[in-house]
Design a protein around this motif. Sequence first.
Motif, mmCIF file in Angstrom:
data_model
loop_
_atom_site.group_PDB
_atom_site.id
_atom_site.type_symbol
_atom_site.label_atom_id
_atom_site.label_comp_id
_atom_site.label_asym_id
_atom_site.label_seq_id
_atom_site.Cartn_x
_atom_site.Cartn_y
_atom_site.Cartn_z
ATOM 1 N N TYR A 175 12.092 3.828 -0.337
ATOM 2 C CA TYR A 175 10.909 2.983 -0.374
ATOM 3 C C TYR A 175 11.078 1.741 0.507
ATOM 4 C CZ TYR A 175 8.746 5.613 -4.233
ATOM 5 O OH TYR A 175 8.149 6.567 -4.999
ATOM 6 N N LEU B 192 0.821 -1.208 0.000
ATOM 7 C CA LEU B 192 0.000 0.000 0.000
ATOM 8 C C LEU B 192 0.859 1.264 0.000
ATOM 9 C CD1 LEU B 192 -2.734 -1.090 2.574
ATOM 10 C CD2 LEU B 192 -3.017 -0.837 0.101
ATOM 11 N N ARG B 193 2.028 1.172 0.595
ATOM 12 C CA ARG B 193 2.888 2.356 0.721
ATOM 13 C C ARG B 193 3.558 2.717 -0.606
ATOM 14 N NH1 ARG B 193 5.243 5.549 4.436
ATOM 15 N NH2 ARG B 193 7.446 6.114 4.252
ATOM 16 N N VAL C 98 1.535 5.084 -2.812
ATOM 17 C CA VAL C 98 1.408 6.377 -2.129
ATOM 18 C C VAL C 98 2.683 7.190 -2.298
ATOM 19 C CG1 VAL C 98 1.181 7.485 0.126
ATOM 20 C CG2 VAL C 98 -0.284 5.543 -0.462
ATOM 21 N N LEU C 99 3.827 6.546 -2.113
ATOM 22 C CA LEU C 99 5.104 7.240 -2.277
ATOM 23 C C LEU C 99 5.322 7.654 -3.732
ATOM 24 C CD1 LEU C 99 7.464 5.096 -0.007
ATOM 25 C CD2 LEU C 99 6.488 7.347 0.475
ATOM 26 N N SER C 100 4.861 6.828 -4.658
ATOM 27 C CA SER C 100 5.024 7.162 -6.079
ATOM 28 C C SER C 100 4.312 8.458 -6.423
ATOM 29 C CB SER C 100 4.479 6.019 -6.944
ATOM 30 O OG SER C 100 5.163 4.805 -6.682
ATOM 31 N N VAL C 101 3.120 8.634 -5.892
ATOM 32 C CA VAL C 101 2.365 9.870 -6.125
ATOM 33 C C VAL C 101 3.037 11.045 -5.415
ATOM 34 C CG1 VAL C 101 0.174 11.037 -5.735
ATOM 35 C CG2 VAL C 101 0.201 8.649 -6.492
ATOM 36 N N ALA C 102 3.481 10.807 -4.164
ATOM 37 C CA ALA C 102 4.117 11.879 -3.393
ATOM 38 C C ALA C 102 5.385 12.375 -4.069
ATOM 39 C CB ALA C 102 4.426 11.384 -1.985
#
Length: 274
Positions: free
Chosen positions: A77, A48-49, A52-56
Amino acid sequence: MNLSPPARPAARPWENRARMEYRTLRHIVRSARQGYGDFVRQGLESALRIPVLSVADLSRRDRHECNICGWSGRTFYPNTGPGYHEMEVACPGCSSQDRHRSLLALMLAETDLFAGGRRVVEVAPMRGFERLMRMQDGLDYVSFDLERHAMERGDITAMHYETDSVDYFICFHVLEHIPDADTALKEILRVLRPGGQAIVQVPVDWDLRVTREYAAPDPRDVGHVRQYGKDFTVNLSDAGFDVRGTSVAERFEEAVVERFGLSPEPIFFLTKPR
């Protein structure tokens, strides 16, 4: 201080993010089949992370940087698998982990490996690190492994390289997988030229006085056959090496360690006596 060699591979963040997600999902499925509920929960957290990090990362707030591929972004990551669950260690640009970035930084700071004309052999390379090493002009580099991806197939306990022929031998997180580690160390000593160095790291439990051997490879610990203890350096000396351990915390400022996401675990430089 320069933490990168003259040539390095291009960052491939979207490709490697997809690989990270695939490996994490595969880990979740395997863990579920084996009944390892804790591994499933860890895998789901990482799966799930990653998006989220890819978008951030699209915000381009570059707090961290990879000295292997040059990627920069908000944070590193997760790296999750059987026996490990680390939330901010993997580079999406090249899949390097914190220990690989520390390896490169200390090789540049502590050795003349990149000076040209050096014969370098690495066992069980990480793909991104192997790619970086193969790009260096004047470096005679070869990698091998018994099973996984590498330039050659080979057994560290019976190497085909000539005696006294290697300037540097890289052995990173390998010995804990080798049942006959004593023979592997003897082989490393044999192929190194006098004055040559092996660059070695294993996971060490510094609260454990004596290395603990397992009856069989531990499936909950990446298939390790032993847990090294504080006697690891004694084992290296007994194998015939002059041993020197160091870490990025001893060599670089805290801000540099934080910026490049370097692992504080010690790396051992083992010199073959002349």
